[in-house]
Design a protein around this motif. Structure first.
Motif, PDB file in Angstrom:
ATOM      1  N   PHE A 274       0.863  -1.183   0.000  1.00 23.85           N
ATOM      2  CA  PHE A 274       0.000   0.000   0.000  1.00 23.85           C
ATOM      3  C   PHE A 274       0.899   1.233   0.000  1.00 23.85           C
ATOM      4  CE2 PHE A 274      -4.273  -1.328   2.069  1.00 23.85           C
ATOM      5  CZ  PHE A 274      -4.161  -2.639   1.640  1.00 23.85           C
ATOM      6  N   PRO A 275       0.632   2.200  -0.892  1.00 23.99           N
ATOM      7  CA  PRO A 275       1.368   3.460  -0.767  1.00 23.99           C
ATOM      8  C   PRO A 275       1.085   4.065   0.614  1.00 23.99           C
ATOM      9  CG  PRO A 275       0.010   3.411  -2.762  1.00 23.99           C
ATOM     10  CD  PRO A 275      -0.348   2.200  -1.966  1.00 23.99           C
ATOM     11  N   LEU A 276       2.006   4.889   1.104  1.00 21.51           N
ATOM     12  CA  LEU A 276       1.852   5.445   2.448  1.00 21.51           C
ATOM     13  C   LEU A 276       0.494   6.118   2.626  1.00 21.51           C
ATOM     14  CD1 LEU A 276       2.972   6.049   5.239  1.00 21.51           C
ATOM     15  CD2 LEU A 276       4.038   8.118   4.293  1.00 21.51           C
ATOM     16  N   GLU A 277       0.078   6.841   1.596  1.00 22.70           N
ATOM     17  CA  GLU A 277      -1.192   7.570   1.701  1.00 22.70           C
ATOM     18  C   GLU A 277      -2.354   6.589   1.930  1.00 22.70           C
ATOM     19  OE1 GLU A 277      -4.933   8.898  -0.139  1.00 22.70           O
ATOM     20  OE2 GLU A 277      -3.534   7.564  -1.168  1.00 22.70           O
ATOM     21  N   ARG A 278      -2.317   5.398   1.288  1.00 18.09           N
ATOM     22  CA  ARG A 278      -3.387   4.417   1.469  1.00 18.09           C
ATOM     23  C   ARG A 278      -3.287   3.784   2.866  1.00 18.09           C
ATOM     24  NH1 ARG A 278      -7.543   5.237  -1.516  1.00 18.09           N
ATOM     25  NH2 ARG A 278      -8.252   3.091  -1.634  1.00 18.09           N
ATOM     26  N   ARG A 279      -2.063   3.630   3.357  1.00 16.41           N
ATOM     27  CA  ARG A 279      -1.912   3.071   4.708  1.00 16.41           C
ATOM     28  C   ARG A 279      -2.505   4.028   5.747  1.00 16.41           C
ATOM     29  NH1 ARG A 279       4.200   1.913   5.181  1.00 16.41           N
ATOM     30  NH2 ARG A 279       4.419   2.240   2.952  1.00 16.41           N
ATOM     31  N   LEU A 280      -2.299   5.321   5.509  1.00 15.24           N
ATOM     32  CA  LEU A 280      -2.850   6.305   6.450  1.00 15.24           C
ATOM     33  C   LEU A 280      -4.372   6.335   6.353  1.00 15.24           C
ATOM     34  CD1 LEU A 280      -0.160   9.124   6.045  1.00 15.24           C
ATOM     35  CD2 LEU A 280      -0.426   7.484   7.929  1.00 15.24           C
ATOM     36  N   ARG A 281      -4.880   6.176   5.148  1.00 13.19           N
ATOM     37  CA  ARG A 281      -6.343   6.139   4.999  1.00 13.19           C
ATOM     38  C   ARG A 281      -6.925   4.869   5.624  1.00 13.19           C
ATOM     39  NH1 ARG A 281      -8.722   8.035  -0.527  1.00 13.19           N
ATOM     40  NH2 ARG A 281     -10.553   7.708   0.740  1.00 13.19           N
ATOM     41  N   PHE A 282      -6.175   3.784   5.542  1.00 14.04           N
ATOM     42  CA  PHE A 282      -6.582   2.542   6.209  1.00 14.04           C
ATOM     43  C   PHE A 282      -6.728   2.804   7.720  1.00 14.04           C
ATOM     44  CE2 PHE A 282      -4.832  -1.009   8.711  1.00 14.04           C
ATOM     45  CZ  PHE A 282      -5.730  -2.013   8.407  1.00 14.04           C
ATOM     46  N   LEU A 283      -5.710   3.476   8.283  1.00 17.79           N
ATOM     47  CA  LEU A 283      -5.742   3.800   9.716  1.00 17.79           C
ATOM     48  C   LEU A 283      -6.955   4.671  10.033  1.00 17.79           C
ATOM     49  CD1 LEU A 283      -3.698   3.288  12.092  1.00 17.79           C
ATOM     50  CD2 LEU A 283      -2.862   5.604  11.676  1.00 17.79           C
ATOM     51  N   HIS A 284      -7.214   5.608   9.155  1.00 18.18           N
ATOM     52  CA  HIS A 284      -8.342   6.514   9.341  1.00 18.18           C
ATOM     53  C   HIS A 284      -9.662   5.745   9.334  1.00 18.18           C
ATOM     54  CE1 HIS A 284     -10.323  10.317   9.438  1.00 18.18           C
ATOM     55  NE2 HIS A 284     -10.929  10.121   8.282  1.00 18.18           N
ATOM     56  N   ARG A 285      -9.750   4.745   8.470  1.00 20.25           N
ATOM     57  CA  ARG A 285     -10.965   3.920   8.409  1.00 20.25           C
ATOM     58  C   ARG A 285     -11.225   3.225   9.747  1.00 20.25           C
ATOM     59  NH1 ARG A 285     -13.325   5.935   4.657  1.00 20.25           N
ATOM     60  NH2 ARG A 285     -13.333   5.141   2.537  1.00 20.25           N
ATOM     61  N   LEU A 286     -10.145   2.740  10.380  1.00 25.63           N
ATOM     62  CA  LEU A 286     -10.306   2.065  11.671  1.00 25.63           C
ATOM     63  C   LEU A 286     -10.804   3.061  12.705  1.00 25.63           C
ATOM     64  CD1 LEU A 286      -7.061  -0.132  11.777  1.00 25.63           C
ATOM     65  CD2 LEU A 286      -9.256  -0.647  10.725  1.00 25.63           C
ATOM     66  N   ASP A 287     -10.235   4.262  12.643  1.00 26.39           N
ATOM     67  CA  ASP A 287     -10.631   5.315  13.584  1.00 26.39           C
ATOM     68  C   ASP A 287     -12.105   5.682  13.382  1.00 26.39           C
ATOM     69  OD1 ASP A 287      -9.896   7.125  15.599  1.00 26.39           O
ATOM     70  OD2 ASP A 287      -9.867   8.744  14.114  1.00 26.39           O
ATOM     71  N   GLU A 288     -12.515   5.803  12.127  1.00 26.48           N
ATOM     72  CA  GLU A 288     -13.921   6.143  11.831  1.00 26.48           C
ATOM     73  C   GLU A 288     -14.881   5.087  12.381  1.00 26.48           C
ATOM     74  OE1 GLU A 288     -13.500   8.348   7.478  1.00 26.48           O
ATOM     75  OE2 GLU A 288     -13.885   6.207   7.588  1.00 26.48           O
ATOM     76  N   ALA A 289     -14.430   3.809  12.304  1.00 30.76           N
ATOM     77  CA  ALA A 289     -15.312   2.716  12.747  1.00 30.76           C
ATOM     78  C   ALA A 289     -15.444   2.683  14.263  1.00 30.76           C
ATOM     79  CB  ALA A 289     -14.764   1.376  12.247  1.00 30.76           C
ATOM     80  N   ALA A 290     -14.568   3.434  14.945  1.00 26.09           N
ATOM     81  CA  ALA A 290     -14.538   3.368  16.412  1.00 26.09           C
ATOM     82  C   ALA A 290     -15.340   4.500  17.055  1.00 26.09           C
ATOM     83  CB  ALA A 290     -13.091   3.387  16.887  1.00 26.09           C
ATOM     84  N   THR A 291     -16.292   5.072  16.341  1.00 21.85           N
ATOM     85  CA  THR A 291     -17.039   6.174  16.957  1.00 21.85           C
ATOM     86  C   THR A 291     -18.006   5.665  18.026  1.00 21.85           C
ATOM     87  OG1 THR A 291     -18.509   6.036  15.068  1.00 21.85           O
ATOM     88  CG2 THR A 291     -16.927   7.863  15.069  1.00 21.85           C
ATOM     89  N   ASP A 292     -18.601   4.480  17.806  1.00 21.78           N
ATOM     90  CA  ASP A 292     -19.556   4.023  18.817  1.00 21.78           C
ATOM     91  C   ASP A 292     -19.181   2.690  19.460  1.00 21.78           C
ATOM     92  OD1 ASP A 292     -19.934   2.598  16.570  1.00 21.78           O
ATOM     93  OD2 ASP A 292     -22.077   3.013  16.342  1.00 21.78           O
ATOM     94  N   ARG A 293     -18.015   2.144  19.117  1.00 22.72           N
ATOM     95  CA  ARG A 293     -17.530   0.956  19.826  1.00 22.72           C
ATOM     96  C   ARG A 293     -16.015   0.878  19.656  1.00 22.72           C
ATOM     97  NH1 ARG A 293     -19.665  -4.218  16.218  1.00 22.72           N
ATOM     98  NH2 ARG A 293     -19.448  -3.270  14.184  1.00 22.72           N
ATOM     99  N   ALA A 294     -15.377   0.137  20.550  1.00 27.14           N
ATOM    100  CA  ALA A 294     -13.927  -0.024  20.421  1.00 27.14           C
ATOM    101  C   ALA A 294     -13.630  -0.881  19.196  1.00 27.14           C
ATOM    102  CB  ALA A 294     -13.373  -0.679  21.674  1.00 27.14           C
ATOM    103  N   VAL A 295     -12.471  -0.642  18.610  1.00 25.03           N
ATOM    104  CA  VAL A 295     -11.994  -1.422  17.457  1.00 25.03           C
ATOM    105  C   VAL A 295     -10.533  -1.765  17.726  1.00 25.03           C
ATOM    106  CG1 VAL A 295     -11.321  -1.234  15.017  1.00 25.03           C
ATOM    107  CG2 VAL A 295     -13.572  -0.412  15.753  1.00 25.03           C
ATOM    108  N   ALA A 296     -10.144  -3.000  17.412  1.00 30.08           N
ATOM    109  CA  ALA A 296      -8.733  -3.391  17.590  1.00 30.08           C
ATOM    110  C   ALA A 296      -8.118  -3.720  16.234  1.00 30.08           C
ATOM    111  CB  ALA A 296      -8.642  -4.618  18.500  1.00 30.08           C
TER     112      ALA A 296
END
Ligand code: SAM
Length: 354
Positions: A274-296
């Motif tokens: 994954f280009p770095l930019e896609r890796r950061l967006r991947f991280l962002h996706r995990l963060d977005e999913a954690a608005t109403d529950r924990a995500v690991a």
């Protein structure tokens, strides 16, 4: 001429260094190919990035397993290196188009080594930290791996510890480096399994299952037997497979997990392309999913590949990988390196307090 020499060196090196000691058949075949101008020219009919010995030898093996190269199949079955080398050249020359077509369409797949031995304690630790009593697994870069059946394999460690299902037909072992024990907590119930891949392998499809067998080396019976038991386990309860780019597909994957489960995303050597930019967006996706529950997120990736996971001061490309554990909730991200592993999980060192 220059590129043929380079290819010859690649094949000779593969035979004499990578295959030597583990696969006498592939050692003999690769060295013979490296010495045949005709064979090298046939391999050069494939695009440059599709000429690697592991891929071309898997394509030849696929033809043998499909009954389209009977002399090669017979030589592999009897372990006759001279006959295998001659039959490999014959097959390459007489079926160049077929070999190239397979190489172009496929990528090599590696079977389980010790991935689950490393994933298991990290997933159990993630669940412990938030008191979860059920998890939903999302494996990104699923390939055909067993990661989503991590709770269904029997794992033994060199220090005498064991985890997983002791009655499982899939038995893995991993050597523990250092004196810190692996946490022995059992993983809570897995109530959902979702795989994401741009190019997933469906082990219930006969052609795809044959390709996985083709990627195994023909004179490694233990590895082949393990692959068969892994495929049987995966085929008995196929996970939900979502095809597409991980960043695009992740929201859908999270939406499919039941509310009561801790979502645990796993990546094993999946992010390096994954280009770095896609890796950061991947991280962002995990963060977005954690608005109403924990995500690991549990990651086994090369040093510095998994964004936010500490590198422990290790050099990039130093041959080992970092076991990352990142916990997201609505207020914070806690990312740590809980260990190191080598050789796709055959060795691991656990570092975290538990
Ligand atoms: C090097 S393999 C690693 C597979 C597996 N996790 C393992 O441990 O061997 C990378 C996998 O990620 C998939 N892949 C690569 N880029 C992807 C992307 N952007 N989105 C989804 N899957 C991707 C590939 O199709 C491939 O199956």
């Amino acid at each position: 001429m220059g590129s043929a020499r380079t290819l010859a060196q690649v094949y000779r090196h593969f035979g004499e260094v990578d295959a030597a000691g583990t696969s006498p058949l592939y050692e003999r075949v690769a060295v013979t190919l490296s010495e045949s101008d005709e064979a090298l020219r046939a391999i050069e009919a494939a695009p440059a990035r599709k000429r690697h010995p592991t891929l071309i030898l898997a394509a030849l093996h696929d033809l043998a397993l499909a009954g389209r190269a009977p002399a090669l199949a017979a030589a592999y079955a009897t372990g006759d290196g001279d006959a295998a080398a001659a039959a490999a050249i014959d097959t390459l020359l007489s079926m160049t188009d077929s070999v190239v077509a397979i190489a172009v369409r496929r990528q090599t797949r590696t079977s389980e080594t010790g991935r689950c031995a490393v994933l298991y304690p990290a997933i159990a630790e993630a669940a412990r930290r938030v008191g979860a009593n059920a998890v939903g697994l999302i494996d990104v870069g699923y390939s055909a791996g067993l990661n989503l059946h991590v709770d269904r394999v029997a794992i033994t460690y060199s220090n005498g510890q064991s985890l997983g299902d002791p009655s499982s037909p899939v038995r893995l072992s991993s050597s523990v480096a250092g004196d810190r024990p692996i946490p022995t907590l059992a993983m809570p119930e897995v109530i959902a399994r979702v795989g994401i891949d741009r190019d997933p392998v469906d082990v219930t499809d006969a052609d795809e299952a044959r390709w996985l067998r083709a990627c195994a080396w023909p004179d490694q019976p233990e590895r082949i037997a393990r692959l068969e038991s892994e495929m049987a386990l995966a085929a008995a309860d196929p996970p939900l497979l979502l095809r597409g780019d991980a960043v695009d597909v992740l929201p859908d994957a999270f939406a499919r997990l039941p509310a009561g489960a801790l979502p645990v995303v796993t990546t094993t050597w999946a992010l390096s392309r994954f280009p770095l930019e896609r890796r950061l967006r991947f991280l962002h996706r995990l963060d977005e999913a954690a608005t109403d529950r924990a995500v690991a997120w549990v990651s086994l990736e090369g040093v510095g590949v998994a964004p936010a996971i500490p590198t422990l001061g290790d050099r990039r490309a130093s041959g080992h990988s970092i076991i990352g554990l990142a916990m997201f909730d609505s207020s914070a991200l806690q990312a740590e390196a809980v260990g190191r592993c080598w050789s796709r999980g055959r060795f691991l060192a656990w570092l975290a307090d538990s």
